[in-house]
Design a protein around this motif. Structure first.
Motif, PDB file in Angstrom:
ATOM      1  N   SER A 300      99.365  27.316  50.577  1.00 16.30           N
ATOM      2  CA  SER A 300      99.048  28.083  49.361  1.00 16.30           C
ATOM      3  C   SER A 300      98.999  26.395  47.836  1.00 16.30           C
ATOM      4  CB  SER A 300      99.578  28.579  48.572  1.00 16.30           C
ATOM      5  OG  SER A 300      99.398  29.400  50.183  1.00 16.30           O
ATOM      6  N   THR A 306      91.315  27.555  49.296  1.00 10.42           N
ATOM      7  CA  THR A 306      91.955  28.111  49.515  1.00 10.42           C
ATOM      8  C   THR A 306      92.345  29.123  50.569  1.00 10.42           C
ATOM      9  OG1 THR A 306      89.811  28.398  48.027  1.00 10.42           O
ATOM     10  CG2 THR A 306      90.592  31.435  48.888  1.00 10.42           C
ATOM     11  N   TYR A 308      94.198  32.317  53.013  1.00  9.10           N
ATOM     12  CA  TYR A 308      93.480  33.641  53.265  1.00  9.10           C
ATOM     13  C   TYR A 308      95.787  34.243  54.137  1.00  9.10           C
ATOM     14  CZ  TYR A 308      89.191  33.054  52.047  1.00  9.10           C
ATOM     15  OH  TYR A 308      87.631  33.110  51.120  1.00  9.10           O
ATOM     16  N   ARG A 318      90.125  28.025  53.559  1.00  9.12           N
ATOM     17  CA  ARG A 318      88.843  27.297  53.262  1.00  9.12           C
ATOM     18  C   ARG A 318      89.076  26.687  52.812  1.00  9.12           C
ATOM     19  NH1 ARG A 318      84.158  30.393  52.749  1.00  9.12           N
ATOM     20  NH2 ARG A 318      85.786  32.208  52.522  1.00  9.12           N
TER      21      ARG A 318
END
Ligand SMILES: *Cc1c(COP(=O)(O)O)cnc(C)c1O
Length: 378
Positions: A300, A306, A308, A318
């Motif tokens: 992160s 991105t 999840y 992503r």
């Protein structure tokens, strides 16, 4: 032995090999491609949701001792009764529920499709999800219907209800947590879908060990709920063993299409032994959950990704638009194999999926990813 060329190319009254294949292999099968498993080679293997931890030496010795007495000359117990009892206990299956074992839960999906399939019978799945649902629907001649998840990969309850009313599926598969997205669908959405589905709903809890939540306690509260588990993601992927639990009447029907000796002697002995040492598997699972949190935090913090949130033992990422394949290839060149989801397209375009490995493997992956990203995103 090589066949003479003339045999391969020549035509007789019934046609060449190619012509016979065109005539006889069902169109749905010809259109399929075989499930591709990449060669693991010497890579750090973070592509297949395997548990990366091995057993303590003493436990390995105990296991080999168990195998010493396994009667390989005899067919296995067709009901795998001792193992089934052990699994019931380990997976908290309600006492009056029926239980069916499969050669992996993949085989259970196949049994359900074989029992319920046929002309015009629909297998319905939210998408993206586990690819075997679609493959086995096609292989057994069922009609496959995929219903898109919302953008955040949650269940689109309204769209699912509309599709269920329209297609009246024989079976709905819900992976809980979902693969490849890693999230848990909302329990109340699933309950609504169970109530609306004319056929059965199979809640596939392959990643239960990492998620905690389960529909197992409710498996007898509905006329059409079945819960599926596997030992694969708990650290026994090599054994091939899955379990289906549900109302005994349903399970009896599916049992009719099960091949008699589908759980081999070595699997029965090994899985029983492993479940007697469930504390070791549980400790590994806890370790994987802790390492997942660390991996999620580190990912992160990387620019351009991105990440999840996951309730399973993998994380979906992503990547910046158009770069997933280059990043995947870059990681491979650095010795790390993950899963490139980009080819699946749609909401999985630009996505990669990484399995949580050992702390060392995760560190190697993160460091390789940093290197690759610095090349591709500047
Ligand atoms: C891995 C996986 C399975 C397959 O499990 P096996 O028991 O190894 O066949 C089933 N369902 C989902 C959602 C999975 O990700």
């Amino acid at each position: 032995m090589r066949k003479p060329a003339s045999l391969l190319t020549s035509k007789d009254a019934n046609g060449s090999i190619g012509e016979r294949i065109d005539t006889w292999v069902r169109p749905g099968i010809r259109a399929l491609s075989a499930y591709h498993v990449p060669d693991a080679g010497d890579y750090i293997k973070l592509d297949a949701m395997e548990n990366p931890h091995s057993w303590p030496k003493g436990m390995v010795r105990g296991w080999l001792e168990t195998l010493r007495t396994a009667p390989l000359n005899r067919y296995p117990d067709p009901q795998a009764a001792a193992l089934a009892a052990r699994l019931r206990q380990a997976m908290a299956v309600p006492a009056s529920a029926g239980v069916l074992l499969g050669n992996g839960s993949d085989e259970i999906i196949q049994m359900i499709a074989l029992a319920l399939g046929g002309e015009g019978r629909v297998l319905l799945v939210p998408e993206p999800s586990f690819v075997m649902y679609r493959m086995l629907a096609c292989a057994t001649g069922m009609d496959y219907v995929g219903v898109p998840l919302r953008e955040d990969f949650s269940l689109d309850r309204e769209a699912m209800l509309v599709a269920i009313a329209r297609h009246r599926p024989a079976v709905v598969f819900l992976a809980y947590p979902n693969n490849p997205t890693g999230n848990l669908f909302r329990g109340e959405d699933i309950t609504a879908l169970i109530a609306a589905t004319p056929g059965v709903v199979v809640v596939d809890e392959a990643y239960h060990a990492f998620a905690g939540e389960s529909f197992m306690p409710q498996v007898l509260d509905h006329a059409n709920l079945l819960v599926m588990r596997t030992v694969s993601k708990m650290g026994l992927a090599g054994l091939r063993l899955g379990l289906l639990a549900g109302p005994a009447d349903w399970v009896r029907e599916f049992d009719k299409v099960r091949l008699p000796y589908n759980i081999n002697v070595l699997t029965q002995h090994s899985a029983e032994f492993a479940l007697r040492h469930g504390d070791v598997l549980d400790a590994q699972t806890q370790q994987i959950c802790a390492d997942r949190r660390a991996l999620f935090t580190a990912l992160s913090a990387m620019r351009g990704l991105t990440v999840y949130p996951s309730r399973a033992n993998f994380i979906l990422i992503r990547t910046p638009r158009g770069q997933a394949t280059a990043i995947f290839d870059g990681l491979k060149r650095l010795g790390i194999l993950i899963k490139n989801m980009h080819g699946a397209g749609g909401p999985l375009a630009d996505c990669l999926r990484v399995t949580v490995g050992t702390a060392r493997e995760n560190t190697a992956f993160l460091s390789a990813l940093k290197t690759v990203l610095s090349v591709h995103t500047d």
